[in-house]
Design an enzyme around this catalytic site. Structure first.
Site, PDB file in Angstrom:
ATOM      1  N   GLU A  74      -6.689  50.736 -36.040  1.00  0.00           N
ATOM      2  CA  GLU A  74      -5.590  50.426 -35.119  1.00  0.00           C
ATOM      3  C   GLU A  74      -4.309  50.083 -35.888  1.00  0.00           C
ATOM      4  O   GLU A  74      -4.354  49.749 -37.074  1.00  0.00           O
ATOM      5  CB  GLU A  74      -5.966  49.260 -34.194  1.00  0.00           C
ATOM      6  CG  GLU A  74      -6.332  47.996 -34.936  1.00  0.00           C
ATOM      7  CD  GLU A  74      -6.028  46.724 -34.159  1.00  0.00           C
ATOM      8  OE1 GLU A  74      -4.960  46.645 -33.518  1.00  0.00           O
ATOM      9  OE2 GLU A  74      -6.849  45.795 -34.219  1.00  0.00           O
ATOM     10  N   LYS A 113       4.131  46.508 -29.148  1.00  0.00           N
ATOM     11  CA  LYS A 113       2.672  46.418 -29.057  1.00  0.00           C
ATOM     12  C   LYS A 113       2.210  47.139 -27.794  1.00  0.00           C
ATOM     13  O   LYS A 113       2.630  46.780 -26.694  1.00  0.00           O
ATOM     14  CB  LYS A 113       2.268  44.939 -29.026  1.00  0.00           C
ATOM     15  CG  LYS A 113       0.789  44.686 -28.798  1.00  0.00           C
ATOM     16  CD  LYS A 113       0.531  43.185 -28.757  1.00  0.00           C
ATOM     17  CE  LYS A 113      -0.843  42.870 -28.187  1.00  0.00           C
ATOM     18  NZ  LYS A 113      -1.017  41.426 -27.938  1.00  0.00           N
ATOM     19  N   VAL A 147      -6.652  47.278 -29.893  1.00  0.00           N
ATOM     20  CA  VAL A 147      -8.045  47.734 -29.835  1.00  0.00           C
ATOM     21  C   VAL A 147      -8.259  48.573 -28.574  1.00  0.00           C
ATOM     22  O   VAL A 147      -8.880  49.646 -28.622  1.00  0.00           O
ATOM     23  CB  VAL A 147      -9.023  46.532 -29.863  1.00  0.00           C
ATOM     24  CG1 VAL A 147     -10.447  46.985 -29.560  1.00  0.00           C
ATOM     25  CG2 VAL A 147      -8.956  45.832 -31.220  1.00  0.00           C
ATOM     26  N   SER A 155      -7.985  39.810 -22.362  1.00  0.00           N
ATOM     27  CA  SER A 155      -7.504  41.003 -23.062  1.00  0.00           C
ATOM     28  C   SER A 155      -8.068  42.287 -22.456  1.00  0.00           C
ATOM     29  O   SER A 155      -9.256  42.360 -22.111  1.00  0.00           O
ATOM     30  CB  SER A 155      -7.903  40.932 -24.532  1.00  0.00           C
ATOM     31  OG  SER A 155      -7.549  42.135 -25.176  1.00  0.00           O
ATOM     32  N   ALA A 156      -7.208  43.296 -22.377  1.00  0.00           N
ATOM     33  CA  ALA A 156      -7.654  44.627 -21.928  1.00  0.00           C
ATOM     34  C   ALA A 156      -8.635  45.244 -22.920  1.00  0.00           C
ATOM     35  O   ALA A 156      -9.292  46.239 -22.602  1.00  0.00           O
ATOM     36  CB  ALA A 156      -6.436  45.543 -21.726  1.00  0.00           C
ATOM     37  N   ASP A 157      -8.759  44.655 -24.103  1.00  0.00           N
ATOM     38  CA  ASP A 157      -9.754  45.142 -25.074  1.00  0.00           C
ATOM     39  C   ASP A 157     -11.161  45.127 -24.469  1.00  0.00           C
ATOM     40  O   ASP A 157     -11.983  46.003 -24.753  1.00  0.00           O
ATOM     41  CB  ASP A 157      -9.783  44.252 -26.327  1.00  0.00           C
ATOM     42  CG  ASP A 157      -8.516  44.366 -27.175  1.00  0.00           C
ATOM     43  OD1 ASP A 157      -7.643  45.177 -26.850  1.00  0.00           O
ATOM     44  OD2 ASP A 157      -8.430  43.616 -28.179  1.00  0.00           O
ATOM     45  N   LYS A 162     -11.518  35.139 -32.140  1.00  0.00           N
ATOM     46  CA  LYS A 162     -11.086  33.838 -32.657  1.00  0.00           C
ATOM     47  C   LYS A 162     -11.553  32.715 -31.758  1.00  0.00           C
ATOM     48  O   LYS A 162     -11.599  32.865 -30.540  1.00  0.00           O
ATOM     49  CB  LYS A 162      -9.558  33.806 -32.703  1.00  0.00           C
ATOM     50  CG  LYS A 162      -9.009  34.710 -33.736  1.00  0.00           C
ATOM     51  CD  LYS A 162      -7.679  34.168 -34.242  1.00  0.00           C
ATOM     52  CE  LYS A 162      -7.254  34.984 -35.418  1.00  0.00           C
ATOM     53  NZ  LYS A 162      -7.142  36.398 -35.060  1.00  0.00           N
TER      54      LYS A 162
END
Ligand code: PSU
Ligand code: MN
Length: 306
Positions: A24, A85, A105, A142-144, A161
């Site tokens: 990425e 981003k 990601v 997160s959309a991850d 994290k």
């Protein structure tokens, strides 16, 4: 339809059935400072090659999605001004408005899959954020996580994290049917720390075992990805006290500055890097190199089965 510009070397590797590893660009543009990011970018491509696979760094440049960047394109991603981003939802707007951007990601996984790449190595995955002081929930997820649920690729990361809600993140991955596998650990790693308090349902001890699971999972009904959780190399694990202080100050800083949306993660990362006088930078580099190396070993193993 927007085309994806795949670099010749990556295209040839895919056609020949060689292992390819997606990388990425947000980790470079928003996760590491200028200068250092360029060195890390180079090192990641090198370790992928040394492990017998071909690197494909992904970004949006000149209004085009690019899979595999040349040296000048990597320079642009790492330049001081920084790119926008771009998570998955931002790809359409960025392309229509002809902006350059770095992929997270979520967007990198989606693009990798569209290009025919099965393996992706990164640092930390986005997750469920903790509520700010006085709030019941942050609604910042997160959309991850959704991308992993919807995209049949392997993501190798060092967990998430501990500034995130690790328990909620793991629950969500379970709900969305994403297998989470520990690499030589029984507990989910917490990025700077090798293990959190949360036990994982599966563990592997070799790249070959991981490749076996990827191979089997991608032939199962459904469309989910896989998360392989590879802990930070032991010699780079962060001191507990420093770790706890960084996290507490980070959460306070977000609240004080009123940081929102896609700025949350980059602001936290920058805080860690400055407040730890670079300790977190060395940790970050060590873990991403380790993840990308493992990803390349798995990609090479998978390619050899075809
Ligand atoms: N965590 C890190 N380093 C990173 C990121 C997360 O330790 O560079 C980046 C990745 O690109 C990840 C994104 O996909 O942040 C998640 O952002 P958000 O939480 O806004 O979804
Ligand atoms: Mn968010």
């Amino acid at each position: 339809m927007t085309s994806i510009a795949i670099a010749d070397e990556v295209r040839a590797a895919l056609a020949a059935g060689q292992g390819v590893v997606a990388l990425e660009s947000t980790i470079l543009s928003h996760g590491l400072p200028p200068g250092r990011n360029r060195k890390v970018a180079e090192r990641l491509e090198t370790v992928v090659r040394e492990a017998g696979a071909i690197p494909a760094t992904i970004a949006v440049l000149d209004g085009k999605i690019r899979v595999g960047l040349d040296s000048q394109q990597i320079d642009r991603v790492c330049a001081a001004e920084g790119l926008v981003k771009l998570s998955k939802r931002d790809l359409g707007p960025a392309i229509a408005m002809n902006q350059d951007g770095a992929t997270t990601v979520a967007s990198t996984a989606a693009i990798a899959h569209a290009a025919g790449i099965k393996v992706f190595g990164t640092g930390g995955l986005g997750g469920v954020h903790l509520p700010l002081p006085g709030k019941h929930t942050s609604w910042d997820v997160s959309a991850d996580l959704d991308a992993l649920a919807e995209t049949p690729v392997l993501v190798v990361s060092s967990g998430v994290k501990s500034v995130l809600d690790i328990e909620a993140t793991l629950e969500l991955l379970e709900t969305r049917s994403v297998p989470v596998i520990g690499y030589q650990v029984d507990h989910f790693p917490a990025f700077y720390l090798r293990e959190s308090a949360y036990k994982l349902p599966w563990r592997v001890d070799t790249a070959k075992q991981a490749a076996d699971i990827v191979h089997a999972h991608l032939h199962m009904p459904g469309n989910s990805g896989i998360l392989l959780a590879n802990p930070i190399p032991a010699e780079y694990e962060m001191d507990r006290e420093l770790h706890d202080r960084l996290l507490a100050d980070g959460v306070r800083l977000l609240d004080e500055r009123g940081v929102q949306g896609r700025d949350v993660t980059p602001v936290l990362l920058e805080h860690f890097h400055t407040a730890s006088s670079g300790v977190s930078l060395d940790a970050n580099e060590a873990l991403v190199v380790s993840n990308v190396t493992l990803a390349a070993q798995i990609a090479a193993d998978l390619a050899a089965r075809q």
